[in-house]
Design a protein around this motif. Structure first.
Motif, short mmCIF file in Angstrom:
data_model
loop_
_atom_site.label_atom_id
_atom_site.label_comp_id
_atom_site.label_asym_id
_atom_site.label_seq_id
_atom_site.Cartn_x
_atom_site.Cartn_y
_atom_site.Cartn_z
N ASN A 167 0.82 -1.20 0.00
CA ASN A 167 0.00 0.00 0.00
C ASN A 167 0.86 1.26 0.00
OD1 ASN A 167 -2.55 1.60 0.49
ND2 ASN A 167 -1.42 2.08 2.37
N HIS A 168 1.98 1.23 0.75
CA HIS A 168 2.78 2.46 0.83
C HIS A 168 3.49 2.77 -0.48
CE1 HIS A 168 6.17 -0.37 1.93
NE2 HIS A 168 6.85 0.50 1.21
N VAL A 169 3.51 1.84 -1.42
CA VAL A 169 4.10 2.11 -2.74
C VAL A 169 3.17 2.97 -3.58
CG1 VAL A 169 4.82 1.03 -4.92
CG2 VAL A 169 5.54 0.04 -2.75
N VAL A 170 1.85 2.70 -3.52
CA VAL A 170 0.91 3.37 -4.42
C VAL A 170 -0.02 4.32 -3.70
CG1 VAL A 170 0.96 1.45 -6.06
CG2 VAL A 170 -0.73 1.44 -4.21
N ALA A 171 0.09 4.46 -2.38
CA ALA A 171 -0.81 5.35 -1.65
C ALA A 171 -0.70 6.78 -2.15
CB ALA A 171 -0.49 5.29 -0.15
N GLY A 172 -1.84 7.37 -2.52
CA GLY A 172 -1.89 8.75 -2.98
C GLY A 172 -1.41 8.96 -4.40
N ALA A 173 -1.11 7.89 -5.14
CA ALA A 173 -0.59 8.04 -6.50
C ALA A 173 -1.70 8.39 -7.47
CB ALA A 173 0.11 6.75 -6.94
N ARG A 174 -1.41 9.31 -8.39
CA ARG A 174 -2.35 9.64 -9.46
C ARG A 174 -2.00 8.88 -10.74
NH1 ARG A 174 -1.78 15.00 -7.38
NH2 ARG A 174 -0.24 15.45 -9.03
N ASP A 175 -0.71 8.62 -10.94
CA ASP A 175 -0.27 7.91 -12.14
C ASP A 175 0.60 6.72 -11.70
OD1 ASP A 175 -1.33 9.69 -14.21
OD2 ASP A 175 0.14 11.12 -13.42
N ILE A 176 0.26 5.56 -12.23
CA ILE A 176 1.01 4.34 -11.92
C ILE A 176 1.43 3.69 -13.25
CG2 ILE A 176 0.96 2.08 -10.79
CD1 ILE A 176 -1.37 3.13 -9.07
N THR A 177 2.69 3.43 -13.38
CA THR A 177 3.21 2.76 -14.56
C THR A 177 3.87 1.46 -14.14
OG1 THR A 177 3.63 4.85 -15.69
CG2 THR A 177 4.77 2.92 -16.53
N VAL A 178 3.52 0.39 -14.83
CA VAL A 178 4.06 -0.94 -14.55
C VAL A 178 5.03 -1.31 -15.66
CG1 VAL A 178 3.50 -3.40 -14.45
CG2 VAL A 178 2.10 -1.74 -13.20
N THR A 179 6.24 -1.69 -15.29
CA THR A 179 7.26 -2.11 -16.25
C THR A 179 7.59 -3.58 -16.01
OG1 THR A 179 8.21 0.12 -16.30
CG2 THR A 179 9.56 -1.67 -17.15
N PHE A 180 7.47 -4.37 -17.06
CA PHE A 180 7.76 -5.80 -16.96
C PHE A 180 9.25 -6.07 -17.13
CE2 PHE A 180 3.31 -5.44 -18.01
CZ PHE A 180 2.71 -6.43 -17.24
N SER A 181 9.65 -7.30 -16.86
CA SER A 181 11.07 -7.66 -16.93
C SER A 181 11.62 -7.52 -18.34
CB SER A 181 11.29 -9.09 -16.43
OG SER A 181 10.56 -10.01 -17.22
N THR A 182 10.74 -7.52 -19.35
CA THR A 182 11.17 -7.35 -20.74
C THR A 182 11.43 -5.89 -21.09
OG1 THR A 182 8.85 -7.22 -21.43
CG2 THR A 182 9.91 -9.39 -21.48
N GLY A 183 11.07 -4.97 -20.20
CA GLY A 183 11.25 -3.55 -20.46
C GLY A 183 10.00 -2.86 -20.96
N GLU A 184 8.94 -3.60 -21.25
CA GLU A 184 7.70 -2.99 -21.72
C GLU A 184 6.96 -2.34 -20.55
OE1 GLU A 184 5.99 -5.68 -25.20
OE2 GLU A 184 6.56 -6.88 -23.46
N SER A 185 6.40 -1.17 -20.79
CA SER A 185 5.70 -0.41 -19.75
C SER A 185 4.27 -0.13 -20.17
CB SER A 185 6.42 0.91 -19.46
OG SER A 185 7.72 0.68 -18.95
N VAL A 186 3.34 -0.25 -19.21
CA VAL A 186 1.93 0.03 -19.45
C VAL A 186 1.37 0.74 -18.23
CG1 VAL A 186 1.60 -1.93 -21.01
CG2 VAL A 186 1.26 -2.24 -18.56
N PRO A 187 0.33 1.54 -18.39
CA PRO A 187 -0.30 2.17 -17.24
C PRO A 187 -1.12 1.17 -16.43
CG PRO A 187 -1.48 2.73 -19.24
CD PRO A 187 -0.26 1.98 -19.67
N ALA A 188 -1.30 1.47 -15.16
CA ALA A 188 -2.09 0.61 -14.28
C ALA A 188 -3.08 1.45 -13.49
CB ALA A 188 -1.18 -0.16 -13.32
N GLU A 189 -4.18 0.81 -13.10
CA GLU A 189 -5.22 1.47 -12.30
C GLU A 189 -5.34 0.79 -10.95
OE1 GLU A 189 -6.84 4.15 -13.11
OE2 GLU A 189 -5.94 4.30 -15.11
N PRO A 190 -5.55 1.57 -9.87
CA PRO A 190 -5.72 0.96 -8.55
C PRO A 190 -7.03 0.19 -8.46
CG PRO A 190 -6.12 3.32 -8.45
CD PRO A 190 -5.60 3.04 -9.82
N VAL A 191 -6.99 -0.94 -7.76
CA VAL A 191 -8.18 -1.77 -7.54
C VAL A 191 -8.67 -1.65 -6.10
CG1 VAL A 191 -9.04 -4.15 -7.51
CG2 VAL A 191 -7.55 -3.37 -9.38
#
Length: 440
Positions: A167-191
């Motif tokens: 929780n302390h990683v994403v608490a209060g975040a407006r923008d979240i980007t997830v990067t996979f081990s291959t280097g590809e990045s995509v946006p993420a939404e909180p659940v």
């Protein structure tokens, strides 16, 4: 009479007079045809008797025959030029031969090396084998908002794109980007998130080929078990460290930055000496089968002050890392995915957090209008009274109110616990069925 007396004294051959006749064919005394000097003559027949004597005056001088003409002796400048050319050619040839020799020497100087095809892979239980199996399912999270930005780690839970992190990683975040081990990045939404357990779930969409990590069972973990941690310490993604489980059931609290205690997390943690640093938060702690047994959440930092009196901690790892047991993480993640919120098990009492004795004391007076023991709550039904001191949970001693909360939250609502209570100097054991309260 001797020849010298007959013909006069014969001069040496090199003192031939300059007025000697021009060289040419010499007539044979016996009348044989002349033999040109430029061609070899026939082999002489063996002598059978006295023959003509050698006459040095009649012998033809040696000549250098040049079919193209007569050569003149080279001059000094010609010899100098020829020597220079020869020297240059010799230098070039020497340099080329030196380079060739060096190349041949370098070619011959080859150190032994294993062939690339000697790589047969790694044993599944080795650190390399565990990393190879798990890395495709581990992600790095970059978050921004609330006046700052940060980096954390998470791992894929299912093929629908749900990712578990702290929780302390994403608490209060407006923008979240997830990067996979291959280097590809995509946006993420909180659940959903829960500060009390320090867990959160985010989701990515439109991503194929997700590799969920297998979940283990934290009840099977023993001290000394080898473990591997994967994360992005200081934003160094795909970092793999290894160690052992150095303790289990370690009660820790983290957070509290808001001042009202609403963001404090209570964890009955797995302790590991695998190096964990800022940025590892939310990453998986894996067993020898590459199964997730914990979610890396906190570290114990070293004191900055030389005497240990400075409460500010250094951020680097000192070999004391703490992970949320996966059994607790699994339950909370399921609830967050299903409803967006998690439930907390409770016993329905208010504790005196200022109590300095051994154990957790039930507040005798209540605070802010709250009763010490909730009427008809789990504690009241079990027989707990104001002023009771709870000393053990299922036989495991607790030393304060925080530890009691941690031990209770390590279970599910509806679980039955045995509480050892000290009342009027006597200990007694009460059985309580845990209730449920909504988390934050």
């Amino acid at each position: 009479m001797s020849d010298s007396q007959q013909n006069g004294p014969a001069p040496a051959w090199w003192s031939r007079p300059t007025d000697a006749p021009e060289p040419g064919p010499r007539a044979d005394p016996a009348g044989a045809p002349p033999v040109p000097a430029s061609e070899p003559g026939p082999a002489a027949a063996p002598a059978t008797g006295p023959g003509p004597r050698y006459d040095p005056w009649a012998a033809a001088p040696l000549q250098v025959v040049d079919r193209g003409g007569t050569r003149r002796a080279p001059g000094l400048w010609t010899l100098t030029l020829l020597g220079t050319v020869i020297a240059l050619l010799a230098g070039c040839a020497g340099g080329y031969l030196g380079i060739l020799a060096e190349r041949r020497t370098a070619t011959r100087l080859e150190l032994p090396q294993a062939a690339a095809d000697d790589d047969k892979g790694r044993a599944p239980g080795s650190v390399a084998g565990i990393a190879a199996a798990a890395l495709p399912g581990v992600v790095t999270l970059h978050v921004s908002g609330g006046g700052g930005s940060g980096t954390g780690t998470g791992f894929v839970l299912d093929g629908q794109g749900h990712i578990l992190t702290n929780n302390h990683v994403v608490a209060g975040a407006r923008d979240i980007t997830v990067t996979f081990s291959t280097g590809e990045s995509v946006p993420a939404e909180p659940v959903g998130h829960d500060s009390g357990y320090d867990l959160a779930v985010v989701k990515v969409s439109g991503v194929r080929g997700l590799r969920p990590l297998a979940l283990g069972n934290s009840e099977n973990v023993r001290v000394g078990d080898p473990v591997v941690a994967i994360g992005a310490p200081f934003d160094l993604s795909n970092t793999v460290t290894s160690g052992i489980i150095s303790a289990t059931g370690r009660p820790i609290t983290a957070g509290g930055g808001k001042g009202d205690g609403s963001d404090i997390s209570y964890v009955d943690a797995l302790q590991t000496d695998a190096p964990i640093n800022p940025g590892n938060s939310g990453g998986p702690l894996l067993d020898s089968r590459a199964h997730v047994i914990g979610i890396n959440s906190a570290i114990r930092g070293a004191d900055k002050g030389e005497d240990g009196d400075d409460p500010t901690r250094q951020s680097g790892s000192i070999g004391l890392g703490f992970a949320i047991p996966v059994n607790q993480g699994k339950r909370v993640a399921e609830e967050l995915i299903r409803t967006g919120r998690a439930t907390h098990p409770v016993i329905g009492v208010n504790l005196d957090m200022e109590y300095k004795g051994d154990g957790a004391r039930v507040d005798a007076k209540g605070e802010d209008g709250k009763p010490s023991v909730v009427a008809d709550g789990p504690g009241a039904r079990a027989g707990i009274r104001p002023g009771d001191v709870i000393t053990k949970v299922d036989g495991v001693r607790v030393h304060g109110g925080d530890e009691l909360i941690i031990k209770i939250r390590a279970h599910r609502p509806g679980d039955r616990l045995g509480l050892t209570v000290l009342r009027d100097g006597r200990e007694r054991t009460l059985t309580v069925v845990l209730g449920s309260a909504s988390g934050s």
